[in-house]
Enzyme design. Structure first.
Site, short mmCIF file in Angstrom:
data_model
loop_
_atom_site.label_atom_id
_atom_site.label_comp_id
_atom_site.label_asym_id
_atom_site.label_seq_id
_atom_site.Cartn_x
_atom_site.Cartn_y
_atom_site.Cartn_z
N LYS A 259 0.83 -1.21 0.00
CA LYS A 259 0.00 0.00 0.00
C LYS A 259 0.86 1.25 0.00
CE LYS A 259 -3.52 -2.62 2.47
NZ LYS A 259 -2.66 -3.82 2.69
N CYS B 192 -8.35 -6.51 6.79
CA CYS B 192 -8.75 -7.57 5.86
C CYS B 192 -9.63 -8.58 6.61
CB CYS B 192 -7.55 -8.24 5.22
SG CYS B 192 -6.33 -8.90 6.38
#
Length: 434
Positions: free
Chosen positions: A257, A374
């Site tokens: 990311k 997640c």
């Protein structure tokens, strides 16, 4: 007799499966240790495919052996049981050529010094070839306490969640926009015989329906493309830092990311923190491959202990990709269901709250913090953010659009498998101006 081709990958896969299923080891760690022994990337990909196929549905293969054997194998034969699972998985779901799969798996038994059991392996795999392997309820692999949480949280979607957890995910690529555009890279893939699709929601993403070794991806070593699920790619859009902003990635490893943010805007002043110094080395390696050698300041520290690493200058944007149950990525980390315990959720919840409270102090007035996990569990996501907002008067949630999934309290929830994405949660929090 000369061994069949492909014996070594079957032996390695069986030993990895045995370590994960019967010894409580990490799949990621075992593969990282085992795969370098294979020089051919096709063999490494085969090992990964066999291991994942077994570990996504181990109850199915256990049921088949139980039906066909008069008594279960003793614990001393766990390695043989793992090899049998690997053999069954080659027939279904991998659908490898049956003759080659059987021959190589039988020879693998001999290679593992189990000559006296090679006949048993041959007989069981031939029976599976003749009769097929019965389907099993994919819920059987989920521990009961976790199944109940999923059903309670998502009563209308439970079956889709469980089915997605056992399915092979597509391979998502992130195209480095500093080097090329997704459409141009898609054309490169087509020239290499690989069909990819763009995605309306994730602007830098391409989707391959079947995974390939990274060596087959044009320009991978030169940083043209990375492997990253579309859900994770959307983090860059959800955080959306201004050009040249001061940015913190608080739990950075393995760094995908942060790298995506820097690919979009190398002028960002990015600080990347992770509690694991060894994992930071992987972050550094990823940034170097992408040509972003000195683009981030990397710090090994507990992000919640701000006194140990923060210089006191506020950040315009903070990314907290928080430690979580990983229930949204079971299809990619199937051993999560083997290792996760109910008590873990309380500890994870406490860590998430501690990180939120500590990192909020580093956000500049008017700045944003993106909370992401997640996970698909409401306790880690909307309930966690609701509690934070209730105790933090200067925080307010900002809306995100439908690209990020369904509305879920102050944020958005993507369930596993929707649009081919991993399960993921996003909440964008704005600090009120002073």
């Amino acid at each position: 007799m000369k061994p069949s081709p492909g014996v070594q990958p079957r032996v390695i896969a069986a030993r990895v499966v045995d370590a994960v299923l019967h010894q409580g080891r990490s799949l990621k760690a075992e593969l990282a240790q085992a795969l370098p022994a294979l020089a051919d990337p096709r063999d490494r990909a085969l090992v990964e495919a066999m291991c994942f196929a077994v570990l996504r549905e181990p109850a199915r293969f256990e049921a088949a052996l139980s039906a066909w054997m008069p008594k279960p194998l003793p614990r001393r034969d766990n390695e043989l049981k793992a090899l049998l699972y690997v053999g069954l998985a080659q027939l279904d779901p991998l659908a490898l050529p049956a003759h080659a799969a059987l021959a190589a798996t039988v020879d693998a038994a001999r290679s593992m010094k189990r000559n006296h059991q090679a006949g048993l392996v041959n007989a069981l795999l031939r029976r599976a070839q003749r009769e097929g392997i019965a389907k099993a309820d994919v819920r059987a692999h989920w521990p009961r306490w976790l199944r109940e949480r999923v059903v309670a949280d998502w009563p209308q979607d439970e079956e889709a969640v469980f089915q997605a957890s056992a399915a092979e995910p597509p391979m998502w690529l992130r195209v480095n926009r500093r080097m090329t555009a997704p459409e141009a890279y898609r054309d490169q893939l087509a020239q290499a015989g690989l069909h990819a699709q763009t995605d309306d929601a994730a602007s830098d993403a391409l989707r391959l329906d079947a995974p390939v070794p990274v060596a087959a991806l044009p320009g991978f070593d030169d940083g043209v493309v990375s492997i990253q699920d579309a859900s994770a790619q959307l983090v860059a859009d959800a955080l959306a830092p201004a050009h040249g902003a001061r940015v913190l990635d608080a739990c950075v490893a393995p760094g995908g990311k942060a790298a995506h943010l820097l690919e979009r805007d190398p002028s960002l002043q990015l600080t990347a923190v992770d509690i694991d110094a060894q994992r930071l080395q992987r972050v550094r390696g990823n940034l170097q491959r992408l040509g972003l050698h000195d683009a981030a300041r990397l710090i090994a520290a507990d992000a919640a202990d701000t006194a140990a690493w923060w210089d006191g200058v506020p950040f315009d944007a903070v990314l907290l990709d928080a430690p979580c149950s990983a229930t949204g990525i079971v299809r990619r980390q199937p051993d999560v269901l083997l290792h996760r315990r109910a008590s873990d959720l309380d500890a994870l919840g406490a860590t998430q709250a501690r990180l939120l409270d500590a990192l909020w102090t580093t956000v500049a007035p008017g700045g944003v913090l993106l909370y992401a996990t997640c996970s698909i569990l409401k306790a880690e996501n909307e309930a966690q953010v609701d509690a934070f907002l209730a105790r933090t008067p200067d925080a307010q949630a900002e809306s995100l659009d439908e690209r990020y999934g369904r509305a879920a309290g102050p944020g958005r929830q993507r369930l596993s498998g929707e649009r081919g994405y991993d399960g993921f949660y996003y909440a964008r929090l704005r600090k009120r101006p002073a």
